[in-house]
Structure formats: structure tokens, C-alpha cells
Design an enzyme around this catalytic site. Structure first.
Site, PDB file in Angstrom:
ATOM      1  N   ASP A  99      43.919  76.244 -30.224  1.00 49.66           N
ATOM      2  CA  ASP A  99      42.543  76.341 -29.716  1.00 49.66           C
ATOM      3  C   ASP A  99      41.608  75.284 -30.261  1.00 49.66           C
ATOM      4  OD1 ASP A  99      42.306  77.088 -32.356  1.00 49.66           O
ATOM      5  OD2 ASP A  99      42.007  79.217 -31.937  1.00 49.66           O
ATOM      6  N   GLU A 121      50.867  79.491 -28.161  1.00 46.29           N
ATOM      7  CA  GLU A 121      49.868  80.424 -28.737  1.00 46.29           C
ATOM      8  C   GLU A 121      48.767  80.707 -27.702  1.00 46.29           C
ATOM      9  OE1 GLU A 121      46.808  79.843 -32.041  1.00 46.29           O
ATOM     10  OE2 GLU A 121      48.559  80.368 -33.206  1.00 46.29           O
ATOM     11  N   GLU A 135      36.442  77.746 -30.645  1.00 41.98           N
ATOM     12  CA  GLU A 135      37.852  78.032 -30.328  1.00 41.98           C
ATOM     13  C   GLU A 135      38.034  79.010 -29.174  1.00 41.98           C
ATOM     14  OE1 GLU A 135      36.560  78.032 -33.401  1.00 41.98           O
ATOM     15  OE2 GLU A 135      37.562  76.375 -34.405  1.00 41.98           O
ATOM     16  N   HIS A 210      36.546  77.916 -43.503  1.00 40.63           N
ATOM     17  CA  HIS A 210      36.193  76.662 -42.842  1.00 40.63           C
ATOM     18  C   HIS A 210      35.514  76.829 -41.487  1.00 40.63           C
ATOM     19  CE1 HIS A 210      39.176  76.671 -39.580  1.00 40.63           C
ATOM     20  NE2 HIS A 210      39.974  77.271 -40.431  1.00 40.63           N
ATOM     21  N   ARG A 212      33.304  76.996 -38.267  1.00 38.24           N
ATOM     22  CA  ARG A 212      32.001  76.429 -37.906  1.00 38.24           C
ATOM     23  C   ARG A 212      30.915  77.496 -37.785  1.00 38.24           C
ATOM     24  NH1 ARG A 212      34.483  71.746 -36.238  1.00 38.24           N
ATOM     25  NH2 ARG A 212      33.113  69.975 -35.792  1.00 38.24           N
ATOM     26  N   HIS A 244      38.593  73.287 -47.921  1.00 32.43           N
ATOM     27  CA  HIS A 244      38.758  72.475 -46.707  1.00 32.43           C
ATOM     28  C   HIS A 244      38.008  71.149 -46.875  1.00 32.43           C
ATOM     29  CE1 HIS A 244      38.425  71.479 -42.423  1.00 32.43           C
ATOM     30  NE2 HIS A 244      39.330  72.419 -42.162  1.00 32.43           N
TER      31      HIS A 244
HETATM   32  C1  UD1 Z   1      39.250  72.094 -36.916  1.00 31.53           C
HETATM   33  C2  UD1 Z   1      39.277  72.877 -35.600  1.00 31.53           C
HETATM   34  C3  UD1 Z   1      39.447  74.360 -35.888  1.00 31.53           C
HETATM   35  C4  UD1 Z   1      40.629  74.621 -36.790  1.00 31.53           C
HETATM   36  C5  UD1 Z   1      40.513  73.765 -38.050  1.00 31.53           C
HETATM   37  C6  UD1 Z   1      41.729  73.918 -38.915  1.00 31.53           C
HETATM   38  C7  UD1 Z   1      37.905  72.091 -33.710  1.00 31.53           C
HETATM   39  C8  UD1 Z   1      36.549  71.980 -33.148  1.00 31.53           C
HETATM   40  N1  UD1 Z   1      38.012  72.699 -34.910  1.00 31.53           N
HETATM   41  O1  UD1 Z   1      38.078  72.492 -37.592  1.00 31.53           O
HETATM   42  O2  UD1 Z   1      39.626  75.052 -34.666  1.00 31.53           O
HETATM   43  O3  UD1 Z   1      40.633  75.981 -37.151  1.00 31.53           O
HETATM   44  O4  UD1 Z   1      40.393  72.390 -37.668  1.00 31.53           O
HETATM   45  O5  UD1 Z   1      41.507  73.452 -40.204  1.00 31.53           O
HETATM   46  O6  UD1 Z   1      38.858  71.649 -33.127  1.00 31.53           O
HETATM   47  N2  UD1 Z   1      37.933  66.251 -42.622  1.00 31.53           N
HETATM   48  C9  UD1 Z   1      38.465  65.321 -43.481  1.00 31.53           C
HETATM   49  N3  UD1 Z   1      39.836  65.246 -43.583  1.00 31.53           N
HETATM   50  C10 UD1 Z   1      40.666  66.068 -42.927  1.00 31.53           C
HETATM   51  C11 UD1 Z   1      40.124  67.035 -42.071  1.00 31.53           C
HETATM   52  C12 UD1 Z   1      38.758  67.108 -41.921  1.00 31.53           C
HETATM   53  O7  UD1 Z   1      37.747  64.543 -44.095  1.00 31.53           O
HETATM   54  O8  UD1 Z   1      41.884  65.953 -43.087  1.00 31.53           O
HETATM   55  C13 UD1 Z   1      36.464  66.349 -42.480  1.00 31.53           C
HETATM   56  C14 UD1 Z   1      35.861  65.193 -41.628  1.00 31.53           C
HETATM   57  O9  UD1 Z   1      34.618  64.849 -42.165  1.00 31.53           O
HETATM   58  C15 UD1 Z   1      35.674  65.877 -40.266  1.00 31.53           C
HETATM   59  C16 UD1 Z   1      35.310  67.284 -40.707  1.00 31.53           C
HETATM   60  O10 UD1 Z   1      36.127  67.557 -41.838  1.00 31.53           O
HETATM   61  O11 UD1 Z   1      34.664  65.269 -39.499  1.00 31.53           O
HETATM   62  C17 UD1 Z   1      35.498  68.360 -39.668  1.00 31.53           C
HETATM   63  O12 UD1 Z   1      36.797  68.304 -39.082  1.00 31.53           O
HETATM   64  P1  UD1 Z   1      37.007  69.000 -37.631  1.00 31.53           P
HETATM   65  O13 UD1 Z   1      38.422  68.848 -37.223  1.00 31.53           O
HETATM   66  O14 UD1 Z   1      35.957  68.518 -36.700  1.00 31.53           O
HETATM   67  O15 UD1 Z   1      36.649  70.516 -37.895  1.00 31.53           O
HETATM   68  P2  UD1 Z   1      37.427  71.612 -38.737  1.00 31.53           P
HETATM   69  O16 UD1 Z   1      36.383  72.489 -39.335  1.00 31.53           O
HETATM   70  O17 UD1 Z   1      38.428  70.974 -39.581  1.00 31.53           O
HETATM   71  N1  UDP Z   2      47.189  75.943 -45.322  1.00 34.18           N
HETATM   72  C1  UDP Z   2      47.748  74.920 -46.106  1.00 34.18           C
HETATM   73  N2  UDP Z   2      47.067  74.488 -47.215  1.00 34.18           N
HETATM   74  C2  UDP Z   2      45.858  74.991 -47.577  1.00 34.18           C
HETATM   75  C3  UDP Z   2      45.284  76.013 -46.764  1.00 34.18           C
HETATM   76  C4  UDP Z   2      45.976  76.460 -45.641  1.00 34.18           C
HETATM   77  O1  UDP Z   2      48.840  74.439 -45.821  1.00 34.18           O
HETATM   78  O2  UDP Z   2      45.295  74.561 -48.597  1.00 34.18           O
HETATM   79  C5  UDP Z   2      47.907  76.396 -44.112  1.00 34.18           C
HETATM   80  C6  UDP Z   2      48.047  77.899 -43.927  1.00 34.18           C
HETATM   81  O3  UDP Z   2      49.227  78.389 -44.531  1.00 34.18           O
HETATM   82  C7  UDP Z   2      48.080  78.042 -42.410  1.00 34.18           C
HETATM   83  C8  UDP Z   2      47.234  76.888 -41.924  1.00 34.18           C
HETATM   84  O4  UDP Z   2      47.137  75.965 -43.006  1.00 34.18           O
HETATM   85  O5  UDP Z   2      49.374  77.860 -41.881  1.00 34.18           O
HETATM   86  C9  UDP Z   2      45.872  77.379 -41.537  1.00 34.18           C
HETATM   87  O6  UDP Z   2      45.018  76.295 -41.308  1.00 34.18           O
HETATM   88  P1  UDP Z   2      43.461  76.457 -41.226  1.00 34.18           P
HETATM   89  O7  UDP Z   2      43.022  77.656 -41.974  1.00 34.18           O
HETATM   90  O8  UDP Z   2      42.888  75.137 -41.599  1.00 34.18           O
HETATM   91  O9  UDP Z   2      43.209  76.619 -39.659  1.00 34.18           O
HETATM   92  P2  UDP Z   2      43.223  77.881 -38.657  1.00 34.18           P
HETATM   93  O10 UDP Z   2      44.525  78.576 -38.783  1.00 34.18           O
HETATM   94  O11 UDP Z   2      42.043  78.734 -38.999  1.00 34.18           O
HETATM   95  O12 UDP Z   2      43.019  77.230 -37.332  1.00 34.18           O
END
Ligand code: UD1
Ligand code: UDP
Length: 389
Positions: A99, A121, A135, A210, A212, A244
């Protein structure tokens, strides 16, 4: 039959974890199915951690991530990057997972170029367009774009049927996260290698957050509840929080929790240490989707830091409880589980409503069936003995 070219598109940590078992399962049919891996790079470090662990080498990497990216940034950059690749490669099927905004953008790219789309999924719903944001809408939009729907549970199948998705296009497979979890949870892992030092005699409380829709006040309340929990149980618990990478999460968490004695803030952990840390934990507090699916299978009680969940199965069984972002409620529920053994025991029975470790095999069998390489649909996933409520 010509080989069918299957393009996997994903961009974030959880998509990669949940796609990895499918990529592995598909590799068993090299004469029939040819994989091609495209990552948007919506996550950079957190995606790369998973690619490394599962030994996945993308054919294309759009490298779209920017600091504090907006939803529009993710969708527009992914969509325009994918256009060129889809036109060049002309896959027979494009597969997306879950999602995220990469999921939706890739689904849209498939639709625009009339590439059949498989959604892994599929069918999870809260029926609240703002929770989780974005999502819930990403999932619904992806459902409208998809041709085959790999639904993890009976509830998700029912949600799709209620939206008039044809039953013939739905495969009940279980969630591939359980495939990844069961493979990774086998054996032992020394958490010290990942910089985690657990104190003997103290209960470990694992926290991740994490979402939003929790940014701002809700996340502050969550962190304050965690600080209070840490202070009131200073002698008996240790809180570990892999934070995160999102700067908005990091800042709030650090402001409130960095100086609290028995709270260890760490960088995101690699999947293997994270799974083993879940195994070592007494209690988990999270707003993550994936952790809500994994923890019940390890028999760990979960307090979900959200108002609504699209994963109601473990809530119905009693391993998972929704506590939202109210400071007092989060504290009270966690405090109860730390003090009241009977309440804890009730929540800590292992249960597997989300999968049996065979989901990826079913998805690949469904692809073989879709392309006419086999003449039977795969057996569907059935939950074993899920009774309580
Ligand atoms: C995203 C997904 C969310 C998912 C989550 C898993 C969207 C809108 N959101 O949210 O559905 O649950 O990933 O973790 O698709 N950043 C880093 N390094 C990384 C990852 C993120 O620096 O490896 C920082 C960057 O500044 C980036 C910000 O985090 O702009 C947000 O990342 P983003 O993918 O937009 O949102 P998540 O909250 O990670
Ligand atoms: N996870 C990981 N390292 C971490 C935190 C989570 O590998 O420090 C794994 C966790 O086991 C799960 C996935 O990341 O499989 C979940 O990711 P996240 O919570 O970022 O996203 P969501 O599932 O909410 O989309």
C-alpha cells in the site's frame, strides 16, 4: 510457451521484505518465468538493508528518495521513471506489494501501458480514508488497477468481494511476510553484533513508530507514554526503539526520549536482528503493519499505536490490542501487561492468522496458472485453529 517476463516493482523496506520470498520462489521456474527487478528507491538506506540481506540485485533503480519527500514527489517521480522502463522491457506482468505510494504509482504505470497487474497483499481495509494515510487509498486504488489479487486472509478476500472484484481473480495465499519471518527466525542470532545489549533480568519492550497520521501531537503523546513507562518501571524493563529514518519521526523521538535512562534508541535494524529482537521481547508497541503480522506468530503481545487497523485478525484472537495515541491509555495498557501475569498470558499465545510460510509458493503457482503453464489453481491458505475472541 515463450518465457513470461515478470517485473517486480517496489520501493520501501516492508515491500522488499514481503517481495523477497516471491522472488526466491519464482527463481525455481527459470524456463517459464523470468524475473526483472525494479526499485523506485522510495527508501534508500532501509531498502538497501533488505536488498543486501536477501541478496536481491535490482535491474533498475530509480533512486527517487529525497529528504522529507512529499506524496506527490514519490508518485510523480516513480511514475515517470517507470514509464521508460515499462516501454523498453514490455513485461508480461507487473507485480506490486502492499500500500505504499510506489505500489500505487507502479500500478498506474502498468494500467497506462496495459500491462497485467498482480497485487500482493490485496484487500486490506480500515474503511477510513484518513487512517492509515495515505495507505488506505493507495490500497483501494491499486485494487481498481489490478488484474490478479493475492489476498492474504479470508477477511481480505471478503473485502475484495464486497467491492465486486471477481472471485476468479482472487487467490487466497497467506501473507508472504510469514514466509520471510519463518525463514529468518530459525536458529540463533547474537544481538550484540547489531549493537543491542539486553540486560539480563530486565524485560525488553520493543517500540517502532512511523505512521504519517501520527505526526505531530499523536507522536508526541506516544513518546511521552513511553517515557513514563520507562520511568515507572526503571528497574524491571528496558525499552528498545529502532527509530525510523524519517526526519519528522527522528526529531520528535529524540526530543522526548534521548535522555531517558532505560530507553535505547537505535538506527533501523537489519531484518535478521530485528526478528531476533522481537523473539527476545516481552511486549511490543508499534504502529507498523508488518510488525502487527509478525509478532502474533512469535507469541508476542502487541499494543498497536493506532486508532484503526486493516489487520483485524490478531485483534479478534486477542494477541493484538488497539491503543491509539492517547498517552494515558498507552501507559495503562502497557503497565497492566507488565504487572498482571494473567492478562499477559492471555495475550501471549502464538497464533498464525496471517500465513503459514507458503504464500510465495502459492503466488508463483497462481502465476503459472494465469499463464497456462499448469491447469490447476493452487490450494488456498487455510488458518489452523484460530478460535478465541
Ligand atoms: C513509507 C510508506 C508507508 C510504509 C513505510 C514503511 C508511503 C507514502 N509511505 O513511509 O506506507 O509503511 O514507508 O517504512 O508510501 N528516509 C530516509 N532513509 C530511508 C527511508 C526514509 O532518509 O531509508 C527519510 C527520507 O527523508 C524520506 C522520509 O524518510 O523523505 C520519508 O520516507 P517515505 O517513504 O516518504 O515515508 P515513510 O514514512 O517511510
Ligand atoms: N523491521 C526491520 N527493522 C527495523 C524495524 C522493522 O527490519 O528496525 C521490519 C519488520 O520486521 C517488518 C517491517 O520492517 O517486517 C515493517 O516495516 P515498517 O514498520 O517500516 O512498515 P509497515 O509494515 O508499517 O508498512
Amino acid at each position: 510457451m515463450n518465457k513470461k517476463r515478470i517485473m517486480f516493482v517496489f520501493g520501501t523496506r516492508p515491500e522488499a521484505i514481503k517481495m523477497a520470498p516471491v522472488i526466491t520462489a519464482l527463481a525455481k521456474y527459470p524456463d517459464i518465468l523470468e524475473p526483472m527487478i525494479v526499485v523506485s528507491g522510495q527508501h534508500r538506506q532501509m531498502l538497501d538493508q533488505v536488498l543486501r540481506i536477501f541478496n536481491i540485485h535490482p535491474d533498475y533503480d530509480l533512486g527517487i528518495m529525497a529528504k522529507n519527500q512529499t506524496l506527490v514527489d514519490i508518485v510523480t517521480k516513480s511514475l515517470s521513471g517507470l514509464e521508460e522502463i515499462v516501454l523498453r522491457e514490455k513485461p508480461d506482468m507487473l507485480l506490486v506489494q502492499g500500500d505504499t505510494s510506489t505500489t500505487f504509482a507502479a500500478g498506474l504505470a502498468a494500467y497506462y501501458y496495459k500491462i497485467p497487474l498482480g497485487h500482493i497483499e490485496a484487500g486490506l481495509r480500515t474503511f477510513d480514508k484518513w487512517r492509515p494515510y495515505p495507505e488506505e487509498i493507495n490500497r483501494k486504488l491499486t485494487t481498481s488497477l489490478a488484474d490478479i489479487h493475492f489476498a492474504p486472509t479470508e477477511t481480505s478476500v471478503a473485502n475484495l468481494l464486497a467491492e465486486k472484484v471477481s472471485r476468479n481473480s482472487i487467490y487466497l495465499t497467506g501473507n508472504t511476510v510469514i514466509d520471510a519471518l519463518l525463514t529468518t527466525a530459525k536458529g540463533k542470532f547474537d544481538l550484540k553484533q547489531a549493537g543491542i545489549n539486553l540486560t539480563a533480568g530486565k524485560k525488553t519492550v520493543l517500540v517502532t513508530t512511523h505512521r504519517r497520521e501520527n505526526f505531530g501531537e499523536p507522536l508526541k503523546n506516544i513518546c511521552q507514554a513511553i517515557a513514563r513507562l520507562a520511568q515507572e518501571h526503571v528497574k524491571t524493563i528496558e525499552i528498545i526503539m529502532p527509530v525510523h529514518k524519517n526526519p519528522l519521526v527522528k526529531e520528535t523521538v529524540a526530543n522526548i526520549l534521548a535522555e531517558v535512562d532505560n530507553v535505547q534508541l537505535t538506527d533501523p535494524l537489519d531484518y535478521e536482528p530485528f526478528v531476533h529482537l522481537m523473539k527476545e521481547s516481552y511486549l511490543i508497541l508499534t504502529d507498523s503493519g508488518g510488525v502487527q503480522e509478525e509478532a502474533p506468530s512469535l507469541g508476542k503481545p502487541v499494543l498497536v499505536l493506532r486508532e484503526k487497523t486493516e489487520r483485524p485478525e490478531a485483534v479478534a484472537f486477542g494477541t493484538v490490542k488497539l491503543v491509539g495515541s492517547d498517552e494515558q491509555l498507552i501507559f495503562a495498557e502497557a503497565d497492566k501487561l507488565l504487572k498482571d501475569r494473567a492478562a499477559y498470558e492471555k495475550m501471549s499465545q502464538a497464533v498464525n492468522p496471517y500465513g503459514d510460510g507458503q504464500a510465495a509458493g502459492r503466488i508463483v503457482s497462481a502465476l503459472l496458472y494465469y499463464f497456462g503453464a499448469v491447469d490447476r489453481k493452487p490450494e488456498e491458505f487455510k488458518v489452523k485453529e484460530l478460535v478465541r475472541g
